[in-house]
Design an enzyme around this catalytic site. Structure first.
Site, mmCIF file in Angstrom:
data_model
loop_
_atom_site.group_PDB
_atom_site.id
_atom_site.type_symbol
_atom_site.label_atom_id
_atom_site.label_comp_id
_atom_site.label_asym_id
_atom_site.label_seq_id
_atom_site.Cartn_x
_atom_site.Cartn_y
_atom_site.Cartn_z
ATOM 1 N N ASP A 290 -0.094 -7.911 -8.705
ATOM 2 C CA ASP A 290 -0.201 -7.538 -6.791
ATOM 3 C C ASP A 290 1.421 -8.095 -6.507
ATOM 4 O O ASP A 290 2.315 -8.081 -7.287
ATOM 5 C CB ASP A 290 -0.799 -8.866 -6.384
ATOM 6 C CG ASP A 290 -1.399 -7.942 -4.959
ATOM 7 O OD1 ASP A 290 -0.825 -7.595 -4.567
ATOM 8 O OD2 ASP A 290 -2.175 -8.588 -5.083
HETATM 9 C C1 NOJ Z 1 -1.487 -6.894 -1.742
HETATM 10 C C2 NOJ Z 1 -2.744 -7.194 -1.805
HETATM 11 O O1 NOJ Z 1 -2.742 -8.592 -2.478
HETATM 12 C C3 NOJ Z 1 -3.054 -5.864 -2.812
HETATM 13 O O2 NOJ Z 1 -4.671 -5.437 -2.003
HETATM 14 C C4 NOJ Z 1 -2.774 -4.262 -2.653
HETATM 15 O O3 NOJ Z 1 -3.461 -3.150 -3.506
HETATM 16 C C5 NOJ Z 1 -1.709 -5.151 -2.399
HETATM 17 N N1 NOJ Z 1 -0.602 -6.128 -1.310
HETATM 18 C C6 NOJ Z 1 -0.332 -3.742 -2.200
HETATM 19 O O4 NOJ Z 1 -0.302 -3.509 -0.895
#
Ligand code: NOJ
Length: 733
Positions: A290
């Site tokens: 993430d």
């Molecule tokens: C953080 C989020 O938790 C995730 O769901 C997302 O895909 C990523 N950022 C990228 O934007």
């Protein structure tokens, strides 16, 4: 992702054999567009300034539009980037051209984006759409999003989100399909089919990314990013189940979650990534972190520094670094000094190249010019599908005295600021929509030709306008109040300790009810709310969620009776916040909650939810009879007679539950095991038959064993997790 052909595999191996270590690590590096200048403070601070209100969203957007951007062209040229977050077909082609023609090996880039519930055509947030209980619908909306995004260069969706969410305080309940492992798994399988299934052209499918792996939704106290602790049996029976289903359906990629699980952040969790996902399930695809998660391993206290975080992550099976450049900066040194075996890197890169090969990028790297404007005017089928999905996700919560449906000729006072803000219909995590596509509820009422006047009166924030309340009271024979939360009150980093109606909206209901006119509440929100007081106050209440760009039309379809509501709750609604986490499939206790004091209950509120999982009314009624359970060699065949006992046609969602009455581990009081739709004309009866495979009646113990145990089972079929017929059966496996 189905396995590659021998020829494709050989091609991947051949490319891998030609790569330098630096080029391999480049594939493991994902960049987003960096803002490099044009304002006085660092970009991170700018984001904070917007979040804490020092600058408005508009000011932020304005600053960004003037800022200089870095698309990492030089790194692409030297093979130091494998994927980017960009959504613009011309820009994607330009960057792809550098990768294909100017980098040494011509390896194409992947372009990823959060396409959670639609791309340009935004459809309902997942918690709403799941309530339609319709895998065909789940698949169709995903396929539409894949096709739209591909025309804009995006070939990788960071979706579906498959986090089981049992605590409505967590803001991200909006993004996922609810609390039930069976329903979330059905959603998972259908989404993979929709996103990845139509391979008739490379313009029709994308790589899905299952997130957040794993147990992110179990964050302690419903606080985002917080710790999770759970035994293996709970992990496997609940939180892993949808991921396993999606991997079996061929999902190409997985995103590791931010949280720690039993003390090990999922970014560096060898047990979940290497042992379970890539080992037990033989997942052939890639795992991405993430955003910034590798760096956060230092704050977690699991890694001493960035080098340590990089090595632990790579060894655990994390193939791509989203957003920190730590892999790019540290892994070469780690291999050089012997801390990391290059074989770990080879494995990661082989997976990344394989996904690119499966996506068809080596042979079709560019967005065709003629595809770029394909959806500039949204096709009618897309609008129709968004409207259908919206209407079918709406849940009728209360309808005393059949206040609903309203007649278009009735004089209506429409109230609530949310009714007239078209941007509020899209919900959290929609990125690629256009304001002009969005239909507010006010607009939907107008399109329906309803006789109404609009008085905002008050919204989730801000005071009540007494004068407007008076006007609303004077005009309509019925008052329709659109109340709830703004989209920014749910989604990422939007946990709440109080999930009652925000602001002065409850006070507004009181004032409206005091007029003596019937009040219909239409809720717009991204999480289950605690509505104990409000439900008592009004005769009719409808959960409309955030339904996407066609929200206004979909709501009008249901409110005026052109569509009979069929949506159900994919998530339990508590009476008060303090009941959270509350979910229907909880474990049996030795002292089930009852009237007596020494049972599992509260002193100040019952242990019952406000509305249970699977709940939802209709403009007709359904009666159940004649539940039969027949045993075949490998399955139970469950049939039940369902009658439309009311005056209008409708579609009933028939639900099948099971309870393992005595087992070697305590089991849930009820578990969803199937569902079926029954379209019934007024007065019609149909026998609905559902099958329950015996292999699906077992559970995981705490030693990774999946067990089916002989004994007594209760089988329930009916309208919701609370209202059903029951039959007992003794099963031998
Ligand atoms: C953080 C989020 O938790 C995730 O769901 C997302 O895909 C990523 N950022 C990228 O934007």
């Amino acid at each position: 992702m189905k396995r590659l052909t021998q020829e494709q595999k050989a091609r991947v191996k051949e490319i891998l054999s030609q790569m330098t270590l630096e080029e391999k690590i480049g594939q493991m590096n994902q960049e987003s567009v960096s803002i490099v200048g044009g304002f006085d403070v660092p970009f991170e601070e700018l984001i904070e300034m917007m979040t804490d209100g020092r600058i408005s969203n508009e000011e932020f957007e304005k600053i960004l539009s003037n800022a200089e951007r870095d698309f990492h062209e030089e790194d692409i040229r030297t093979g130091r980037v494998g994927s980017l977050m960009v959504s613009d077909p011309r820009k994607c082609n330009e960057l792809q051209k550098i990768a294909m023609e100017e980098s040494r090996l011509g390896i194409p880039l992947m372009f990823g984006l959060d396409v959670i519930h639609g791309f340009r055509t935004v459809y309902p947030i997942a918690i709403a759409e799941a309530g339609a209980f319709d895998t065909d619908l789940f698949e169709r909306t995903a396929s539409m999003a894949a096709k739209e995004s591909r025309t804009q260069g995006v070939n990788w969706h960071f979706a579906p989100m498959l986090d089981i969410a049992r605590d409505a305080r967590w803001g991200r309940v909006s993004e996922g399909p609810g609390e039930d492992p069976y329903l979330v798994s059905a959603f998972a399988g259908a989404k993979i089919k929709g996103l990845q299934g139509d391979r008739s052209s490379t313009e029709n499918y994308v790589a899905a990314c299952l997130k957040h792996y794993v147990a992110y939704g179990a964050c302690e106290a419903g606080r985002d990013y917080n710790t999770t602790m759970m035994p293996d049996s709970m992990l496997r029976n609940n939180y892993l189940k949808p991921f396993k289903t999606a991997v079996e359906a061929g999902a190409a990629t997985v995103m590791a979650s931010f949280n720690d699980l039993n003390g090990v952040p999922c970014t560096v969790n060898k047990y979940t990534l290497r042992d379970i996902l890539k080992g037990e399930w033989e997942f052939p695809g890639l795992v991405v972190s993430d955003a910034n998660a590798i760096r956060e391993c230092v704050a977690h206290g699991i890694a001493a520094d960035e080098m340590d975080a990089a090595v632990q992550s790579a060894e655990a099976g994390l193939d791509i670094d989203m957003g920190t450049t730590i892999y790019k900066n540290k892994l070469e040194e780690a291999v050089a000094n012997g801390t990391l075996d290059e074989a770990v890197i080879d494995d990661a890169v082989e997976r990344i190249l394989s996904v690119k090969m499966w996506l068809g990028l080596f042979d079709h790297p560019y967005v065709p010019e003629e595809a770029m404007d394909r959806y500039d005017v949204l096709p009618k089928e897309h609008l129709d599908l968004a409207r259908e999905a919206g209407a079918r996700s709406i849940v009728l919560l209360k309808n005393e005295g059949d206040v609903l449906p309203l007649k278009k000729s009735q004089k209506i006072s429409l109230v609530g600021a949310l009714a007239d803000i078209r941007e509020e219909v899209v919900g959290a995590w929609a990125l690629s929509w256009r304001p002009e596509d969005c239909v507010s509820i006010r607009q939907g009422f107008e399109n329906a030709g309803a006789d109404f006047e609009y008085y905002p009166c008050c919204g989730p924030e801000g005071p009540i306008n007494e004068e407007e309340v008076e006007k609303a009271a004077a005009y309509g024979d019925v008052i329709v109040a659109v109340l709830g939360e703004t989209t920014s009150m749910s989604g990422e980093a939007s946990s709440k300790a109080d999930i009652t109606l925000p602001g002065e909206q409850t006070e507004l209901i009181k004032k409206l009810v005091a007029t003596g006119k019937p009040v219909v509440v239409l809720l717009m929100n991204g999480r289950p709310l605690a509505l104990q007081k409000e439900v008592e106050m009004v005769p009719a209440m409808v959960e409309c969620w955030h339904l996407g760009i066609q929200m206004g039309n979909a709501v009008a379809d249901v409110v005026f009776g052109d569509k009979n509501p069929e949506g159900r709750l994919a998530s339990t609604f508590p009476q008060v916040t303090g009941q959270c986490p509350i979910y229907y499939n909880h474990m049996s206790t030795g002292r089930p909650g009852g009237r007596s004091k020494f049972t599992s209950r509260y002193l100040d509120v019952t242990h019952e939810p406000q509305f249970p999982f699977g709940y939802g009314l209709s403009y007709t009624t359904y009666a159940y009879d004649n539940l039969k359970v027949e045993e075949a060699a490998d399955k139970l065949i469950v049939s039940v007679d369902v009658t439309n006992s009311g005056a209008v046609d409708g579609t009933e969602t028939v639900q099948l539950y099971m309870q393992d009455v005595a087992a070697s581990l305590v089991r849930p009081v009820r578990e969803l095991k199937g569902f079926a739709k029954a379209e019934l004309k007024a007065g019609e009866t149909k026998t609905v038959t559902m099958e329950l495979a015996k292999a699906d009646m077992g559970f995981y113990d705490n030693d990774k064993n999946y067990k089916t145990e002989d004994g007594l089972f209760r089988i329930f079929a009916g309208h919701s997790s609370k209202e059903n017929l029951c039959s007992e059966v003794t099963v031998q496996f």
